[in-house]
Design a protein around this motif. Structure first.
Motif, PDB file in Angstrom:
ATOM      1  N   HIS A  82       6.410  10.229   2.364  1.00 24.55           N
ATOM      2  CA  HIS A  82       5.567   9.728   1.267  1.00 24.55           C
ATOM      3  C   HIS A  82       6.099   8.458   0.441  1.00 24.55           C
ATOM      4  O   HIS A  82       7.330   8.330   0.043  1.00 24.55           O
ATOM      5  N   ARG A  83       5.449   7.551   0.807  1.00 21.87           N
ATOM      6  CA  ARG A  83       5.943   6.148  -0.020  1.00 21.87           C
ATOM      7  C   ARG A  83       4.956   6.033  -1.046  1.00 21.87           C
ATOM      8  O   ARG A  83       3.394   5.595  -0.802  1.00 21.87           O
ATOM      9  N   PRO A  84       5.095   5.973  -2.254  1.00 21.65           N
ATOM     10  CA  PRO A  84       4.004   5.682  -3.266  1.00 21.65           C
ATOM     11  C   PRO A  84       3.606   4.308  -3.335  1.00 21.65           C
ATOM     12  O   PRO A  84       4.149   3.253  -2.925  1.00 21.65           O
ATOM     13  N   THR A  85       2.255   4.184  -3.829  1.00 17.39           N
ATOM     14  CA  THR A  85       1.783   2.879  -3.963  1.00 17.39           C
ATOM     15  C   THR A  85       2.743   1.979  -5.130  1.00 17.39           C
ATOM     16  O   THR A  85       2.812   2.401  -5.993  1.00 17.39           O
ATOM     17  N   ARG A 124       0.706  -1.118  -0.209  1.00 16.26           N
ATOM     18  CA  ARG A 124      -0.140  -0.074  -0.028  1.00 16.26           C
ATOM     19  C   ARG A 124       0.888   1.304  -0.149  1.00 16.26           C
ATOM     20  O   ARG A 124       2.000   1.033   0.625  1.00 16.26           O
ATOM     21  N   GLY A 125       0.395   2.202  -0.670  1.00 16.08           N
ATOM     22  CA  GLY A 125       0.866   3.501  -0.456  1.00 16.08           C
ATOM     23  C   GLY A 125       0.919   4.141   0.809  1.00 16.08           C
ATOM     24  O   GLY A 125      -0.089   3.868   1.585  1.00 16.08           O
ATOM     25  N   SER A 126       1.824   4.884   1.626  1.00 12.66           N
ATOM     26  CA  SER A 126       1.711   5.396   2.909  1.00 12.66           C
ATOM     27  C   SER A 126       2.409   6.682   2.701  1.00 12.66           C
ATOM     28  O   SER A 126       3.441   7.044   2.337  1.00 12.66           O
ATOM     29  N   THR A 127       1.395   7.647   3.204  1.00 15.18           N
ATOM     30  CA  THR A 127       1.855   8.921   3.257  1.00 15.18           C
ATOM     31  C   THR A 127       1.426   9.692   4.756  1.00 15.18           C
ATOM     32  O   THR A 127       0.487   9.420   5.125  1.00 15.18           O
ATOM     33  N   ARG A 128       2.302  10.437   5.145  1.00 13.37           N
ATOM     34  CA  ARG A 128       2.222  11.018   6.501  1.00 13.37           C
ATOM     35  C   ARG A 128       2.080  12.559   6.131  1.00 13.37           C
ATOM     36  O   ARG A 128       2.913  13.284   5.479  1.00 13.37           O
ATOM     37  N   VAL A 129       0.699  13.126   6.682  1.00 14.95           N
ATOM     38  CA  VAL A 129       0.649  14.477   6.368  1.00 14.95           C
ATOM     39  C   VAL A 129       0.324  15.479   7.383  1.00 14.95           C
ATOM     40  O   VAL A 129      -0.148  14.957   8.410  1.00 14.95           O
ATOM     41  N   ARG A 130       0.896  16.588   7.609  1.00  7.96           N
ATOM     42  CA  ARG A 130       0.712  17.700   8.595  1.00  7.96           C
ATOM     43  C   ARG A 130      -0.204  18.683   8.171  1.00  7.96           C
ATOM     44  O   ARG A 130       0.281  19.418   7.037  1.00  7.96           O
ATOM     45  N   ILE A 131      -1.488  18.832   8.794  1.00  5.21           N
ATOM     46  CA  ILE A 131      -2.109  20.110   8.604  1.00  5.21           C
ATOM     47  C   ILE A 131      -1.919  21.143   9.482  1.00  5.21           C
ATOM     48  O   ILE A 131      -1.980  20.980  10.629  1.00  5.21           O
ATOM     49  N   GLU A 132      -1.474  22.321   9.214  1.00  9.92           N
ATOM     50  CA  GLU A 132      -1.249  23.417  10.009  1.00  9.92           C
ATOM     51  C   GLU A 132      -1.977  24.719  10.051  1.00  9.92           C
ATOM     52  O   GLU A 132      -2.459  24.937   8.921  1.00  9.92           O
ATOM     53  N   VAL A 133      -2.800  25.009  11.076  1.00 16.95           N
ATOM     54  CA  VAL A 133      -3.267  26.256  11.059  1.00 16.95           C
ATOM     55  C   VAL A 133      -2.802  27.410  12.066  1.00 16.95           C
ATOM     56  O   VAL A 133      -2.402  26.941  13.057  1.00 16.95           O
TER      57      VAL A 133
END
Length: 368
Positions: free
Chosen positions: A282-285, A176-185
């Motif tokens: 980010h690790r693509p599928t 599976r692709g695996s991505t870690r994302v940060r949303i900053e406000v």
């Protein structure tokens, strides 16, 4: 057998007692010194790619009689376990079962690899150039190592991943692709009672954005996990900052692209709020392909010649082989010894499995 049981156990014990959590530069450096020394004894030239959070190790054995591109092996020496874990999760050997933090994921894989390489060098067997990348931050998505992995993969004839196998020992042909994302406000602080309208609450904005993210993945074969939420500081102050870290898993590139495009397109709901979205890793599928199928057939045939029965199928978890497989390089993962309990207190690896995997790796290094 390429690996003597006593020497393999000794090596794994030494590596395990050098606890090596991701991001702990001092602990990683101590183990890196041990690994480099053992790799040099096995016949490798050793080098490092320095990084403040931990160096990546690059080992090379020049080709002997086999021209062309190298075979690339990928592994890592960081673990999820903090220093001090050994006090409650000690090294132990009970028959075929070896326990300790990191034994299965994936220090036993390094033991098997070094024993295989040493055997090949002792035998003076013909082989292509052997390249090994030992990553320092694999457990958090290899944010500093992915470029190195990608560069090495572009010239590899085949990529062999030394992550743990499927239960029972089968190999991994996709991930599976695996991505870690940060949303900053960023909001605007103000007194929550005396002048609330002068403020913009970053936490409220973040909550609304997380609802948008859930709508973005709804109906798609995407796993979404909100791992951390942080913000504000006092109940009498309108929160000025907040952020959330998301973990996303994808089964196909199309949904991966759609969701990541949607995340990049998020915009503030509130006037004066500021919003940024950035990839932490980010690790693509990696989907099974023809090149990987041919490599799997070759490995299964070589294993059968050693009396080992193997098969392969895709895995849910992600690793550095996501990067190489998505590039279209012939890639197979799961070549570390069998065991179980990755990232869990019951982590264990098979002592006999170390020898079997070492035998297989030695054959692969000379026959791929």
């Amino acid at each position: 057998m390429t690996a003597e049981p006593s020497s393999a156990l000794d090596a794994l014990r030494r590596y395990t007692l050098h606890e090596s959590p991701t991001g702990d530069r001092r602990a990683l450096a101590a183990l890196a010194d041990v690994l480099d020394a053992d790799a040099a004894r096995a016949g490798f030239d050793t080098a490092r790619v320095s990084h403040p959070s931990g160096d990546h190790l690059v080992w090379t054995i020049p080709a002997r009689g086999v021209p062309g591109d190298p075979v690339l092996l990928l592994t890592h020496y960081d673990t999820v376990w903090p220093v001090g874990t050994l006090s409650g999760m000690p090294w132990s050997v009970d028959g075929d079962t070896i326990r300790g933090p990191g034994v299965y994921d994936t220090k036993a894989g390094i033991v098997a690899l070094l024993a295989a390489a040493a055997h090949v060098e002792r035998q003076q067997a013909p082989h292509p150039e052997i390249r090994v990348v030992v990553v320092a931050d694999e457990e958090i998505g290899s944010p500093t190592a992915t470029g190195l992995v990608r560069a090495e993969a572009t010239r590899a004839r085949a990529v062999l991943g030394l992550e743990p196998p499927h239960p029972g020992g089968d190999l991994k042909t996709g991930r599976r692709g695996s991505t870690r994302v940060r949303i900053e406000v960023t909001g605007v602080e103000a007194h929550a009672a005396l002048d609330p309208d002068a403020g913009v609450n970053a936490i409220d904005e973040l909550v609304d954005q997380l609802v948008r993210v859930r709508a973005l993945v709804a109906g798609r074969p995407v796993l979404l996990n909100t791992g951390t939420v942080t913000g504000g500081g006092r109940t009498n102050v309108v929160a000025g900052e907040a952020h959330a870290d998301l973990g996303l898993r994808f089964t196909d590139p199309e949904n991966e692209d759609a969701v990541l495009t949607g995340l990049r397109s998020l915009h503030p709901v509130r006037d004066r709020a500021r919003l940024t979205t950035r990839l932490l890793s980010h690790r693509p599928t990696w989907r099974p392909d023809e090149a990987g199928a041919h490599l799997l057939d070759r490995i299964v045939g070589i294993a059968a010649g050693l009396g080992q029965r193997l098969a392969g199928h895709p895995a849910d978890g992600a690793a550095d082989t996501n990067t190489t497989g998505a590039l279209g390089r012939p890639t197979i993962d799961g070549l570390a010894p069998p065991g179980g309990g990755a990232h869990a207190r019951q982590e264990w690896v098979s002592a006999a499995g170390i020898g079997a995997r070492s035998d297989l790796l030695a054959a692969l290094l000379t026959m791929i």
